[in-house]
Motif scaffolding. Structure first.
Motif, PDB file in Angstrom:
ATOM      1  N   GLY A   1       3.106   4.326  -3.508  1.00 33.50           N
ATOM      2  CA  GLY A   1       2.857   2.975  -4.001  1.00 33.50           C
ATOM      3  C   GLY A   1       1.399   2.763  -4.367  1.00 33.50           C
ATOM      4  O   GLY A   1       1.077   2.208  -5.429  1.00 33.50           O
TER       5      GLY A   1
ATOM      6  N   ILE B   1      -0.045   2.023  -8.172  1.00 35.88           N
ATOM      7  CA  ILE B   1      -0.827   0.812  -8.446  1.00 35.88           C
ATOM      8  C   ILE B   1      -2.168   1.177  -9.076  1.00 35.88           C
ATOM      9  O   ILE B   1      -2.586   0.572 -10.076  1.00 35.88           O
TER      10      ILE B   1
ATOM     11  N   VAL C   1       3.904  -1.623  -6.112  1.00 30.79           N
ATOM     12  CA  VAL C   1       4.003  -2.760  -5.183  1.00 30.79           C
ATOM     13  C   VAL C   1       5.278  -2.656  -4.355  1.00 30.79           C
ATOM     14  O   VAL C   1       5.268  -2.862  -3.139  1.00 30.79           O
ATOM     15  N   CYS C   2       6.384  -2.320  -5.004  1.00 32.38           N
ATOM     16  CA  CYS C   2       7.660  -2.167  -4.296  1.00 32.38           C
ATOM     17  C   CYS C   2       7.584  -1.040  -3.267  1.00 32.38           C
ATOM     18  O   CYS C   2       8.091  -1.165  -2.153  1.00 32.38           O
TER      19      CYS C   2
ATOM     20  N   THR D   1       5.104  -1.997  -0.244  1.00 26.03           N
ATOM     21  CA  THR D   1       5.646  -2.982   0.687  1.00 26.03           C
ATOM     22  C   THR D   1       6.809  -2.434   1.498  1.00 26.03           C
ATOM     23  O   THR D   1       7.207  -3.033   2.493  1.00 26.03           O
TER      24      THR D   1
END
Length: 200
Positions: free
Chosen positions: A131, A135, A164-165, A168
Motif C-alpha cells: 500500500g 501510494i 490506500v485500500c 488500511t
C-alpha cells in the motif's frame, strides 16, 4: 518504424488482470476443499499459489517495462527508485509466502501454531507495505501530472486508491477490483500509440 516495442507488455498486463482475481478464486476453492476433507489446515500449497507466482513474475516484468516507457516517452526518471523497491518487495512477498506455505504443508508439525502465525503477520505486513509503495508511486507521478497523458494520470490515481485500500487492510478486498482495472489501464498505456503523449 511505427512498431510499438511495448506491445508484449500490453498483452502481459491483460494476462495479469485475469490472473490476479483468478488466483484468489482458485485459492478459495483450494481452501474450501481442505476444509471439506478436514485436513487440519486451510493453508497450504495449491494451484492458486502457482497463479500468484505467475502474477508476481508478470508484475516484475510490467514494472520494469513501465519504468522504461516513462523514461523513453516522457524522459521521466523519478519513479526509478520506487519501481526498484516495488520489484524487490514483489519478489520477497510472493516468494516468501510460497516458501512459508510450502514449509507449512510439508515439514511443519500440524499442532504447532508458530509458522501459521508468522505467515499471517507476514501477509498483513506485506500488504501494508504494498500500500505504501503504491501510494508513493502514484504521488510521484501526479506531482508532475502536466507532463503525462490522461491514461498515465488515471493509472497514478488508481495506484493511490489501491495503496490506500492495501495500507488500511480493512479495505484490501477492494484490490480484487482495483488491481485488474489498473492492469487494464496499464495495458492501454503500453498498447496505445506514442502520439498520445502529446495530450495534456
Amino acid at each position: 518504424m511505427d512498431e510499438n516495442r511495448f506491445t508484449a507488455a500490453g498483452w502481459a498486463s491483460i494476462v495479469a488482470a485475469v490472473v490476479f482475481p483468478l488466483a484468489f478464486v482458485v485459492e478459495g476453492i483450494h481452501e474450501a476443499a481442505l476444509e471439506y476433507v478436514d485436513s487440519g489446515f486451510t493453508v497450504g500449497v495449491g494451484p492458486g499459489d502457482f497463479l500468484f507466482l505467475l502474477y508476481a513474475a508478470l508484475t516484475v516484468y510490467l514494472l520494469k517495462e513501465f519504468k522504461s516507457l516513462m523514461y523513453e516517452q516522457y524522459s521521466f526518471k523519478e519513479i526509478s527508485t520506487i519501481i526498484s523497491v516495488a520489484i524487490f518487495w514483489v519478489i520477497v512477498f510472493f516468494g516468501g509466502s510460497f516458501v512459508l506455505e510450502l514449509l507449512l504443508a510439508t515439514v511443519w508439525p500440524h499442532n504447532d501454531i508458530g509458522l501459521p502465525l508468522v505467515l499471517i503477520i507476514f501477509w498483513v505486513t506485506g500488504i501494508a507495505i504494498f500500500g505504501i509503495i503504491d501510494i508513493i508511486l502514484g504521488i510521484i507521478i501526479l506531482r508532475q501530472r502536466h507532463r503525462f497523458s490522461y491514461s498515465v494520470k488515471v493509472f497514478a490515481g488508481l495506484s493511490i486508491a489501491t495503496g490506500v485500500c492495501e495500507a488500511t487492510l480493512i479495505l484490501s478486498f477492494l484490490t480484487m477490483v482495483l488491481v485488474p482495472v489498473s492492469c487494464a489501464v496499464l495495458a492501454y498505456i503500453f498498447l496505445h500509440k506514442v502520439e498520445e503523449i502529446e495530450i495534456v
